[in-house]
Write a protein that holds these residues in place. Structure first.
Motif, PDB file in Angstrom:
ATOM      1  N   ARG A 145      -9.389  15.321  -0.929  1.00 58.19           N
ATOM      2  CA  ARG A 145      -9.678  14.316   0.093  1.00 58.19           C
ATOM      3  C   ARG A 145     -11.078  13.735  -0.082  1.00 58.19           C
ATOM      4  N   ALA A 149     -11.927   9.940  -0.859  1.00 58.95           N
ATOM      5  CA  ALA A 149     -12.842   9.179  -0.009  1.00 58.95           C
ATOM      6  C   ALA A 149     -13.998   8.601  -0.817  1.00 58.95           C
ATOM      7  N   LYS A 152     -12.707   5.658  -2.795  1.00 54.16           N
ATOM      8  CA  LYS A 152     -12.495   4.505  -1.910  1.00 54.16           C
ATOM      9  C   LYS A 152     -13.830   3.877  -1.524  1.00 54.16           C
TER      10      LYS A 152
END
Length: 374
Positions: A145, A149, A152
């Protein structure tokens, strides 16, 4: 409901195994085994207590079913030092009793110890491995995750930087030419004697102004903090006073149009910056008045306490030059007067009845001020 069913099975299955034993080594073997089974729910609160209650049953020979459950839970919930301690106790206590009570030879004694070590170590190790696997799975999921993140965020940052770069390119190119069109059209309207030509020039000027306004609205990311107007003068004066200047400010002008207010703010800001740089400690007078649809702004500083160093005759810099362009685009005038004793006067006149092209900093393509001598 599922949790209750599992708990019932964890207690009843070991109890049933103890009851189904064909022969009982001691008269207290079954009671201690059943007591250990019935007290197994304590393992959720105090795993060590549940394991300790299984030791008498292990000595009685029927305690391995509840001990396996207690040691498995102990492996799931405790740290390695405590696990090793209880595995050692669950191995040594019943083995020592059996070897001593039965008088086993070395080979049988070794086999007994090995069996006890396996029965106590296997469930404990299994519980520890399951807990470790879950922790590793959670860590890997969290790392995944975090990585997603981060990727992104990088993509968003790259996309935003590219949009900002394109916006700056559009602003610098289109804004410059649109401003020139507006200025040239204004000059043509002021000098031509032909009415049709004058009307056409005015329309071109209006279209150029509208294009600039729409472009700035579309590229608003270039100015996240808009330049304040006259309402921002007081903080500006306070900062100058904190820098050691003696500043008096008189504002007798009603609120001007937004473009004029921003231009006036920049004029005062540039003047105070120059005084701070070139005439520290000087007294500064700011006076703003308005009449005949025009705003008059005066910023004058006295000679500095310390005589200024010798300078060249050219007191102009990019900062004042940029201000002159800004004021000219708004249809105003800017004049400066530098004296040999270090005093300096800056006067600006801006129209307030019909504001012209917006005088934001971005109009000039973002030229950085290079302050002139105050």
């Amino acid at each position: 409901m599922v949790t209750v069913l599992i708990e019932v099975l964890a207690v009843s299955v070991p109890a049933a195994m103890a009851l189904m034993a064909g022969s009982v080594p001691f008269s207290w073997s079954i009671p201690t085994a059943l007591a250990a089974c019935l007290l197994l729910p304590l393992r959720h609160r105090t795993p060590s207590t549940a394991a300790a209650l299984c030791l008498p049953a292990l000595v009685g020979g029927l305690g391995w079913p509840p001990a396996v459950v207690a040691l498995y839970h102990l492996g799931r919930t405790t740290r390695p030092p405590l696990m090793i301690t209880w595995v050692a106790l669950a191995t040594v206590v019943p083995s020592a009793f059996v070897i001593t009570h039965e008088g086993l030879p070395p080979g049988a004694a070794l086999l007994t110890v090995t069996f006890s070590l396996f029965m106590s170590g296997a469930p404990t190790a299994l519980g520890a491995l399951i807990t470790t696997r879950r922790e590793l799975t959670a860590s890997l999921a969290e790392a995944h995750r975090a990585r997603a993140a981060e990727l992104k965020a990088r993509e968003d940052g790259t996309r935003a930087a590219e949009r900002a770069r394109i916006a700056r390119e559009i602003h610098d190119a289109v804004g410059h030419h649109a401003t020139l069109i507006a200025v040239e059209a204004a000059a043509l309207a002021a000098t031509t004697q032909d009415d049709d030509t004058r009307d056409t020039a005015r329309r071109l000027r209006a279209l150029a102004k509208e294009s600039l306004t729409e472009m700035r609205a579309a590229l608003g990311l270039l100015a996240p903090e808009p330049t304040p107007g006259l309402e921002g003068l007081q903080p500006l004066v306070d900062r100058a006073r904190a820098a050691g200047l003696t500043v008096t400010c008189e504002n007798h002008s009603p609120p001007p149009p937004a473009a004029m207010g921003r231009a006036a703010y920049r004029v005062v800001q540039e003047a105070l910056t120059n005084v701070t740089k070139h005439a520290p400690g000087a007294t500064v007078e700011i006076r703003i008045t308005a009449h005949d649809n025009r705003m008059h702004l005066l910023v004058a500083n006295s000679p500095p306490p310390t005589p200024p160093a010798a300078t060249t005759a050219d007191h102009g810099g990019k900062g004042l030059h940029g201000l002159s362009e800004r004021v000219s685009l708004l249809g105003g005038t800017l004049t400066t007067t530098a004296r040999t004793d270090g005093s300096f006067t800056l006067e600006a006149t801006l129209p307030t009845g019909h504001p012209e092209v917006d005088g934001d900093d971005s109009t000039k393509g973002g030229s950085a001020p290079d302050h002139a001598t105050a």
